[in-house]
Motif scaffolding. Structure first.
Motif: not given
Length: 569
Positions: A261-265, A271-274, A386-389, A507-508
């Motif tokens: 999943c590479t496109e935000g919305k 990453y948050q969309l997941l 980093d979007d994962r932070a 990532e996880f």
């Protein structure tokens, strides 16, 4: 068939014939060994429902399992507890039975959470065996569903192998005490079983091609990724490394029709969309290979994704703009900037916090209260690069000096029940959530491939492995000057095993996988080089005995079944 809308009408069943403390398997109150009225759809859906549902009447009231709070008995919640709270990632200050011992790595074979997961997993095995013994049609649809039941049995046995090493083993219903299987032998069974149902054996019961079945059901990509996960941990389970095999099946998974999943919305990052309330439709479904399905109205539980969302939350967060702001150029004018809270009315008093060691992988090894970006998640994401932070730091200290101080330890808010399309959650009362919990997602194949590439090449990735890590960092919008290594995603030219070790956590993080990674890297029990706060029960951390690399088979099982021997002393 859309599973999350069928699950509520499934027969909720239990079993006594493979374990000692699981309730009687009932189909219209008939013993399964005597049953003549087998409802295939009911049992098939309960096999998947066991990932999320805990009993017969919704979130609580008639549990599948005795002797534990029903919400706590949720399978994904228990897997998360045993794989996160026992590691350098998460800590819970609640004094629930069994919880402090997980936090401190001081459990025994009477720990209620270890016991509950053991029986929940054996319960799932029994459901699969019941289905396979009775669903005997020769048509293509039945063969495919049988393959799915075999996959789900393999998934349950995988967790038993990983967590308990030498569990009871049955592939058919039996009134006799189950024999015990050794870990290496169980590995061989699972290897053969998974290969057969992805088309590499002689059988004709095959999983559907990738993405050819309804979202929420297992397909060949799920089979390949579970094989890759087994092979990357093969040295732990069998004593023999299988890096090349792990890479082979990881690469095959990457080669399917699943995509990152590479496109935000709506202002939310890809990453948050997941981990959002509409991750079955917002684009995340193209990466999530096997979810535990949730629907706030129809699959209500106090575990699963509600636990992941509500347990770290505080009441005051409900009125905050956590994921964006009109002052933020990246989210101004979007839903992320206008929505408040995290999508549920539940808040559980900051029960879950991140340990300092998890904060280090985002804020750097020398992180202190003075170097942490202060704010709500969108501000921290920008500050870290980093979007994962996805941390909430406003009220928090980095280090947990006192376990019962809820303002010590950063808050990791990875999961929410917000719908990126702007629609409301399905539960009319706003409590229960729609966020599907990813059990298998494609990013795992990228990390397995990169790790094995490095292990097969003297600890350094080739160009192929570097590209795997770059793909994940690009999706996470890792910026030049980020707080942990300063290297932007596009600028990455070298990746070592140590880099990959940290990337697994970024990532996880908080996805119920950390213990497995630490054991594989020999950074868990039986070593003294890698220590985290509250490891072994002391604030600064202390080494733990190697027996803690697995969890003990419950004393109740040892007392009930003379075939089962203790898996550690």
């Amino acid at each position: 068939m859309k599973l999350k809308y069928i699950l509520p009408v499934a027969m909720f069943v239990g079993a006594t014939f493979c374990t000692s403390c699981v309730k009687d398997l009932e189909v219209d109150n008939i013993n399964p060994q005597e049953v003549s009225d087998f409802n295939e759809d009911y049992i098939f859906n309960k096999i998947y429902g066991n990932l999320v549902l805990t009993g017969q009447v919704g979130p609580n009231g008639d549990s599948d399992l005795d002797d534990i709070d029903e919400g706590t008995s949720n399978m994904t919640r228990l897997i998360w507890n045993l794989n996160v709270l026992t590691t350098d990632e998460g800590h819970c200050w609640w004094n629930d039975p069994g919880m402090p011992e997980l936090n401190r790595n001081t459990w025994t074979n009477s720990n209620v959470m270890i016991k509950a997961l053991y029986y929940r997993l054996m319960f799932g095995v029994t459901l699969c065996n019941f289905y396979l013994e009775n669903a005997n049609g020769g048509d293509a649809a039945t063969k495919q569903k049988r393959a799915e039941a075999r996959f789900m049995r393999a998934l349950h046995y995988f967790y038993l192998m990983d967590l308990y090493a030498n569990p009871p083993f049955l592939t058919k219903l039996s009134s006799e005490n189950a024999p015990q299987i050794q870990r290496a032998d169980l590995f061989l069974f699972l290897e053969s079983e998974l290969k057969d149902i992805i088309g590499e054996g002689e059988g004709d019961e095959l999983l559907g091609e990738a993405k050819s079945v309804e979202y929420g059901r297992a397909d060949k990509a799920a089979g390949m990724l579970l094989l890759a996960r087994m092979y990357v941990n093969a040295e732990v389970y069998t004593g023999t490394a299988r890096w090349a095999d792990a890479k082979k099946y990881a690469d095959q998974t990457i080669g399917t029709s699943y995509k990152l999943c590479t496109e935000g919305k709506a202002g939310f990052s890809a990453y948050q969309l997941l981990f959002m309330g509409d991750n079955d439709t917002n684009g995340a479904q193209n990466e999530i290979i096997l979810p535990a399905l949730h629907d706030g109205e129809l699959t209500q539980t106090w575990g699963g994704s509600l636990f992941m969302i509500a347990a770290p939350a505080a009441e005051t967060m409900k009125m905050e703009h956590l994921y964006g702001s009109d002052t933020d150029p990246e989210t101004a004018g979007t839903l992320a900037a206008t929505v408040t809270g995290y999508g549920t009315t539940e808040s559980w008093d900051i029960g879950l916090r991140a340990r300092k060691d998890f904060a280090k992988v985002f804020f750097g090894d020398k992180v202190t209260d003075n170097t942490v970006t202060l704010g709500v998640p969108w501000q921290v994401v920008r500050g870290v690069g980093d979007d994962r932070a996805i941390f909430y730091t406003s009220t928090q200290k980095v280090s947990i000096q006192k376990e019962d101080d809820k303002n010590q330890g950063l808050i990791y808010m990875k999961y929410n029940n917000i719908h990126a399309d702007g629609t409301s959650g399905h539960h009319s009362g706003g409590q229960f959530v729609d966020t599907d919990y990813p059990i298998l997602r494609l990013a795992e194949a990228y990390l397995i491939s990169a790790e094995c590439d490095a292990r097969l090449n003297n600890g350094e990735c080739t160009t192929e492995g570097i590209e795997r890590i770059k793909a994940l960092r690009k999706r996470a919008n890792v910026k030049t000057g980020n707080k942990y290594d300063g290297i932007g995603a596009e600028a990455l030219t070298k990746v070592s095993l140590e880099d990959i070790f940290k990337e697994w956590s970024r990532e996880f993080g908080f996805e119920g996988m950390r213990r497995m990674v630490l054991v594989r890297w020999n950074r868990y029990a039986g070593q003294s080089e890698y220590i985290w706060e509250w490891m072994g029960g002391s604030q600064t951390g202390t080494p733990i005995d190697k027996r803690f690399n697995i969890f003990p088979i419950p004393d109740s099982e040892l007392n009930a079944n003379p075939n089962i021997k203790p898996n550690y002393k």
